[in-house]
Design a protein around this motif. Structure first.
Motif, PDB file in Angstrom:
ATOM      1  N   MET A 404      66.621  -9.945  59.339  1.00 54.90           N
ATOM      2  CA  MET A 404      65.658  -8.917  59.960  1.00 54.90           C
ATOM      3  C   MET A 404      65.068  -9.156  61.399  1.00 54.90           C
ATOM      4  SD  MET A 404      62.328  -7.117  58.294  1.00 54.90           S
ATOM      5  CE  MET A 404      61.560  -8.548  58.184  1.00 54.90           C
ATOM      6  N   CYS A 408      65.850  -7.175  64.697  1.00 55.63           N
ATOM      7  CA  CYS A 408      64.987  -6.598  65.539  1.00 55.63           C
ATOM      8  C   CYS A 408      64.802  -7.157  67.069  1.00 55.63           C
ATOM      9  CB  CYS A 408      63.531  -6.734  64.823  1.00 55.63           C
ATOM     10  SG  CYS A 408      63.019  -5.752  63.371  1.00 55.63           S
ATOM     11  N   PRO A 420      59.527  -6.239  63.047  1.00 57.93           N
ATOM     12  CA  PRO A 420      59.605  -6.672  61.536  1.00 57.93           C
ATOM     13  C   PRO A 420      58.557  -6.153  60.878  1.00 57.93           C
ATOM     14  CG  PRO A 420      59.576  -8.419  62.706  1.00 57.93           C
ATOM     15  CD  PRO A 420      59.633  -7.649  63.938  1.00 57.93           C
TER      16      PRO A 420
END
Length: 700
Positions: A404, A408, A420
């Motif tokens: 993640m 991002c 995030p």
């Protein structure tokens, strides 16, 4: 002429009824509140009532209403003496179901009226009385009696000087308890005076269909919630209030919000067009609209008159929502929060499916990124991993966090900062959101033996939170923020009230709560009163807490109807932070209350109390006198500013009506005596119930 019966239905197609009257005599016309000196002129002649108003120096619009019920209600509607439409009836279809009030009352989201018995009703208008009232540079024409099932009231047309808009509203109420409603509305004619229906589809392709080419009514997925009738003398675009019309859902797919074609009457083949509230939504939780007993529901649509083709009419409609885009404002960046796009999990699934270790094909620029860019936002805060916390999911937490963070980083640039974030929902009670000023690794379900913090190769510090105290400790160590998601509803029902005395809530790491238009209630003069009331309560509890906007939807694609569900936080930031530098300025702006929340059509450009701005503290004034200033850019005709203040126990509202014209900069400057005041903020609302609100100025 038309059937009065109701029908029970759940799925499309449905039959829409027309406003109907069995009384053929001329109606009573009350002009006692009409001011002939105003810009909108009204004349009554024979069985017609004519209103005429200026649009520009060169253009004048007119509306001619027919009193005799054996004729269409709208005899003519046009510009400069040329009728764009003639011989049309307003259409209203009301679906009435039931609300389950047993668990969360009127604030419930986890409810499904379409799965319980419900009825659809033909709305009937008897044209007993026409009442004409002047309100500033506006004119209201109210027509009674209107009824749909057990709902009764009147039909109202609102005309605005210097504006091609008309607002048509069915004002209905019932004494029956626990009602949930939907409405479809539009225009229909046995002998249509227009040649084409037109709309923009979700691929941004303009569509036309001749009136005679389609004999069957059909729903449509359209852009900008707009359907257009096009004739020889111009076009009429019909659209609903952009945000109030959409009841809350988990998914923002375009569920066909417009309709057009023949056969909307229960008998005959009248050609009609309009907008619709889909009964089944996304098939998950579909709470519809609240209609508490005794509340006057405002079922509204707008007509926009244009002397040109349908394309030019749509261009004018788009101006009211900036093309469904949140506009730039000097000194601010647009921050939007709470999105379950599920990109990380989808990314991993696509890698497995495609047998790759790199970026999966089709995810180079995901659909949700393209959508956010089209909406004009600068900063998007995710709420990922909102799934069941299974043993396998828990075991994969650190690799998923790492992906993640990396995604991002990859998807952020100088135009869009993708942050995030999670909705972790552990240890505190209810659901809550986390935001850090940089990537942080932390375990939600650690082993009892795991230390609070340790170093792991390749990741750095990894935290393990075992309880609420350690959540607070983490936020303090990393400078993070947390706040209540969807407070007082959903899985946060009863929160943050239940933990307002806990140390983590009273710490400066707990920002407050989130606002969105949930539940939907068409009788209210503002959106999201559930959360607005909480914002006032939190201020009265004594800590400096703030209310930021959230959207809370899943899996976004470019063809979705996202704008109607959206709101945005305008943060006082001069520059967009770079991902690799961290986003401390975003956290600081939120924690300092340096932002306002808006649906996009009302943009506050000034708010201060004795020169103190949002989030700042003002010394108590002698005699408790305070000069409150508020100004805003607007698109729709503006209705009012409300000065909201609290004394630590009660919340007070002072309404200042400002009936401004469209695309106008409104301003309020008023000195008030506010005895015992502890905080002050301002809200602004327009005729479509679009709005904005500031954060408080604190008084000590």
């Amino acid at each position: 002429m038309f059937s009065n019966t109701s029908c029970r239905t759940v799925h499309w197609p449905v039959l829409l009824g027309l406003f109907f009257c069995a009384v053929a005599s001329a109606a009573d016309i009350d002009l006692s509140e009409y001011k002939s000196a105003g810009e909108i002129k009204v004349t009554a002649s024979g069985t017609t009532l004519r209103a005429e108003w200026p649009i520009t120096k060169e253009e004048t619009a007119f509306l001619v209403l027919e009193q005799n019920a054996d004729q269409p209600l709208i005899k003519e509607l046009g510009i400069n003496g040329k009728a764009i439409l003639n011989g049309v009836d307003p259409v209203l279809h009301l679906t009435v179901g039931s609300r389950d009030l047993s668990k969360q009352g009127w604030n419930a989201f986890f409810d499904n009226p379409p799965r319980r018995p419900h009825e659809t009703f033909t709305a009937k208008l008897q044209r007993k009385k026409f009442v004409v009232r002047s309100i500033g540079d506006r004119l209201l024409i109210s027509i009674s009696d209107l009824s749909a099932g057990k709902f009764t009231g009147e039909l109202q047309f609102k005309l605005f000087a210097d504006c091609r808009l008309l607002q048509a509203t069915a004002l209905l109420k019932t004494d029956e308890d626990a009602c949930a409603i939907l409405y479809d509305a539009g225009l229909s004619s046995d002998k249509p005076s227009w040649k084409n229906f037109a709309w923009l589809n979700t691929n941004d392709e303009f569509q036309r269909q001749t009136v005679g080419s389609n004999r069957n009514a059909a729903p449509l997925a359209v852009r900008h919630r707009t359907i257009i009738a096009e004739g020889d003398n111009g076009s009429l675009a019909l659209f609903p209030p952009p945000h109030q019309f959409l009841y809350p859902l988990d998914f923002s797919d375009n569920f066909q919000l417009a309709w057009q074609g023949r056969g909307y009457r229960q008998s005959g083949e009248a050609a009609g067009f309009g907008v619709r509230q889909p009964p089944d939504g996304d098939g998950r939780f579909v709470p519809w609209m609240n209609a508490p007993p005794g509340s006057q529901q405002r079922l509204s649509v707008f007509y926009l008159l244009s002397p040109g083709k349908a394309e030019s009419a749509l261009d004018e409609v788009k101006m009211f929502t900036h093309g469904d885009r949140f506009p730039d404002l000097p000194g601010y960046k647009k921050f939007t929060s709470h999105y379950h796009v599920e990109h990380t999990l989808h990314y991993l699934a696509q890698q497995r499916k495609q047998g790759t270790t790199g970026i999966p094909k089709g995810l180079e620029e995901p659909g949700f990124v393209r959508t956010f860019k089209a909406r004009g936002v600068d900063i998007v805060h995710l709420a990922e991993f909102h799934v069941g916390h299974s043993p396998d999911f828990i075991a994969q937490r650190l690799p998923q966090l790492a992906l993640m963070h990396e995604e991002c980083r990859r998807l952020s640039n100088d135009k869009l900062l993708l942050l995030p974030g999670e909705e972790p929902n552990v240890h505190l009670g209810g659901h809550w959101i986390s935001l850090f000023p940089k990537p942080v690794y932390w375990l939600l379900h650690p082993k009892e033996s795991d230390p609070f913090v340790r170093e792991i190769d390749g990741l750095g510090k990894v935290y393990a939170v075992h309880n609420a105290a350690e959540v607070q400790k983490l936020m303090e160590a990393e400078g993070g923020l947390m706040w209540a998601a969807h407070p007082r509803t959903k899985s946060s029902f009863g929160f943050p009230d239940k933990y307002k005395n806990e140390p983590f809530y009273q710490s400066d790491r707990f920002l407050g709560a989130a606002w969105k238009a949930l539940p939907a209630d068409l009788s209210l003069p503002r959106l999201g009163t559930r959360a607005l009331d909480l914002g006032s309560d939190m201020a009265n509890w004594g800590q400096q807490k703030y209310l930021l906007g959230e959207v809370d939807v899943f899996q976004i694609q470019p063809d979705h109807e996202l704008y109607g569900h959206m709101n945005v936080n305008y943060l006082q930031l001069e520059q967009l932070p770079k991902f690799d530098d961290g986003w401390q300025p975003v956290v600081d702006a939120l924690r300092g209350g340096k932002f306002f929340v808006t649906t996009g059509e009302v943009l506050p450009i000034g708010f201060h109390v004795n020169e103190k701005r949002s989030g700042e503290t003002l010394a108590r004034q002698p005699g408790d006198k305070y000069l409150v200033h508020f100004s805003a850019h607007t698109t729709f005709p503006f209705d009012c500013a409300e000065i909201v203040w609290g004394d630590g126990e009660r919340t007070h509202r002072i309404r200042k009506e400002i009936f401004a014209r469209p695309f106008f900069d409104v301003a309020v400057a008023v000195e008030l005596e506010l005895p015992g005041v502890k905080w002050i903020r301002v809200e602004g609302w327009d005729t479509a119930t679009n709005g904005a609100f500031t954060q408080p100025v604190w008084v000590k």
